[in-house]
Design a protein around this motif. Sequence first.
Motif, mmCIF file in Angstrom:
data_model
loop_
_atom_site.group_PDB
_atom_site.id
_atom_site.type_symbol
_atom_site.label_atom_id
_atom_site.label_comp_id
_atom_site.label_asym_id
_atom_site.label_seq_id
_atom_site.Cartn_x
_atom_site.Cartn_y
_atom_site.Cartn_z
ATOM 1 N N ALA A 105 0.748 -1.076 -0.060
ATOM 2 C CA ALA A 105 -0.008 0.109 -0.007
ATOM 3 C C ALA A 105 0.908 1.304 -0.072
ATOM 4 N N PHE A 106 1.979 1.270 0.876
ATOM 5 C CA PHE A 106 2.986 2.420 0.862
ATOM 6 C C PHE A 106 3.535 2.487 -0.874
ATOM 7 N N ILE B 222 5.747 -4.802 -8.115
ATOM 8 C CA ILE B 222 4.517 -3.883 -8.030
ATOM 9 C C ILE B 222 4.550 -2.807 -9.058
ATOM 10 N N LEU B 223 5.623 -1.955 -8.801
ATOM 11 C CA LEU B 223 6.098 -0.889 -9.552
ATOM 12 C C LEU B 223 6.080 -1.224 -11.160
ATOM 13 N N ALA B 224 6.913 -2.332 -11.405
ATOM 14 C CA ALA B 224 7.176 -2.820 -12.707
ATOM 15 C C ALA B 224 5.769 -3.153 -13.300
ATOM 16 N N ASN B 225 4.936 -3.825 -12.646
ATOM 17 C CA ASN B 225 3.632 -4.526 -13.168
ATOM 18 C C ASN B 225 2.612 -3.419 -13.319
ATOM 19 N N GLU B 226 2.604 -2.721 -12.421
ATOM 20 C CA GLU B 226 1.152 -1.660 -12.296
ATOM 21 C C GLU B 226 1.575 -0.375 -12.670
ATOM 22 N N TYR B 227 2.956 0.009 -12.678
ATOM 23 C CA TYR B 227 3.357 1.529 -13.114
ATOM 24 C C TYR B 227 4.413 1.457 -13.947
ATOM 25 N N TYR C 87 -5.895 1.327 5.875
ATOM 26 C CA TYR C 87 -5.011 2.204 4.945
ATOM 27 C C TYR C 87 -5.620 2.088 3.460
ATOM 28 N N GLU C 88 -5.663 0.793 3.259
ATOM 29 C CA GLU C 88 -6.228 0.369 1.735
ATOM 30 C C GLU C 88 -7.805 1.126 1.549
ATOM 31 N N GLU C 89 -8.483 1.181 2.698
ATOM 32 C CA GLU C 89 -9.861 1.955 2.525
ATOM 33 C C GLU C 89 -9.504 3.357 2.008
ATOM 34 N N ALA C 90 -8.338 4.196 2.864
ATOM 35 C CA ALA C 90 -8.135 5.340 2.504
ATOM 36 C C ALA C 90 -7.605 5.515 1.129
ATOM 37 N N ASN D 11 -8.459 -1.928 -8.359
ATOM 38 C CA ASN D 11 -7.371 -2.875 -8.496
ATOM 39 C C ASN D 11 -7.692 -3.862 -7.341
ATOM 40 N N PRO D 12 -8.186 -5.225 -7.672
ATOM 41 C CA PRO D 12 -8.219 -6.095 -6.802
ATOM 42 C C PRO D 12 -6.885 -6.639 -6.090
ATOM 43 N N GLU D 13 -5.808 -6.457 -6.589
ATOM 44 C CA GLU D 13 -4.493 -6.917 -5.824
ATOM 45 C C GLU D 13 -4.455 -5.852 -4.885
#
Length: 284
Positions: free
Chosen positions: A75-76, A106-111, A229-232, A244-246
């Motif tokens: 999440a961070f 995560i950065l490589a795949n989603e961003y 935090y995910e909710e925020a 994003n389900p992940e």
Amino acid sequence: MYSFLKNLDRRWVFLVMFLAVSYPIISRTTFPEEVSPLTQQVYDAIQDLPDGSRVLISLDYDPGSQGELLPMAAAFTRHCAEKKHKMYFMCLWPLGEPMIEKSMAILANEYPDLSYGTDYVSLGFKAGGEGVIKVIVTNIRELILTDQFGTGLDDIPMTASLKNIQEMALIINVSAGDPGTKQWVQFASTPYEIETVAGCTGVQAPQLYPYIPAQLRGLLGAIKGAAEYEEALDIGYPDSIGANPEAQSAKVRTGPQLIAHVLMIILIIAGNAIYLVGRSRGDA
């Protein structure tokens, strides 16, 4: 009914608990979360920074604690990526490097628009605990000469001019113990007034509450804090993170916990009721 419940084989109770926990795991059931003030402070600390700020992310945990802490780190990472912050990953735990690699994946795949060396970099693991912090807070090149993969700091755009971590706008620490958040607060946040937020295991959280809000702006405690935090983030970024389900792993993990806790309360009440009925009948 009283006799049936009194003599019920405990293995039926185990089976009911197994089924109760299995269903939300298989169905990925989530429940509504309310963002607490502590979690909101963590979110605001990252959100209020100007886009493109330098952020140090120290992932001080190993696979044994990733059940609670991996969703926080993810999440961070996503939040900093949305804000286009420059992310400097490192760890004080020997097995922390695989955790860094998960965040970079995560950065490589989603961003894919973000690139290594320009938008994020891994300084890897450095042995020495609090001693590492004492050195890099004044002169990072006294201890760290290359990134995790052996490339010299002078050859990486993000680190070519980096002198020390006082240049960071924020320290984010995800900690499972010692060394971890306590050391970052004592040797970086407090003496050099570097704003710091953290996420930690549930057993560690009570030790860190006294540092809030002066030395530690906010704190995520255990998987519950990660889910908040995910909710925020879902509220702040509904079209990217929220869709994003992940990015809902902490919420998914709190589902089985909630159902298991509710079932335990029901069983405790039922057990006491059986005992009281038995005592009134002279059985106890």
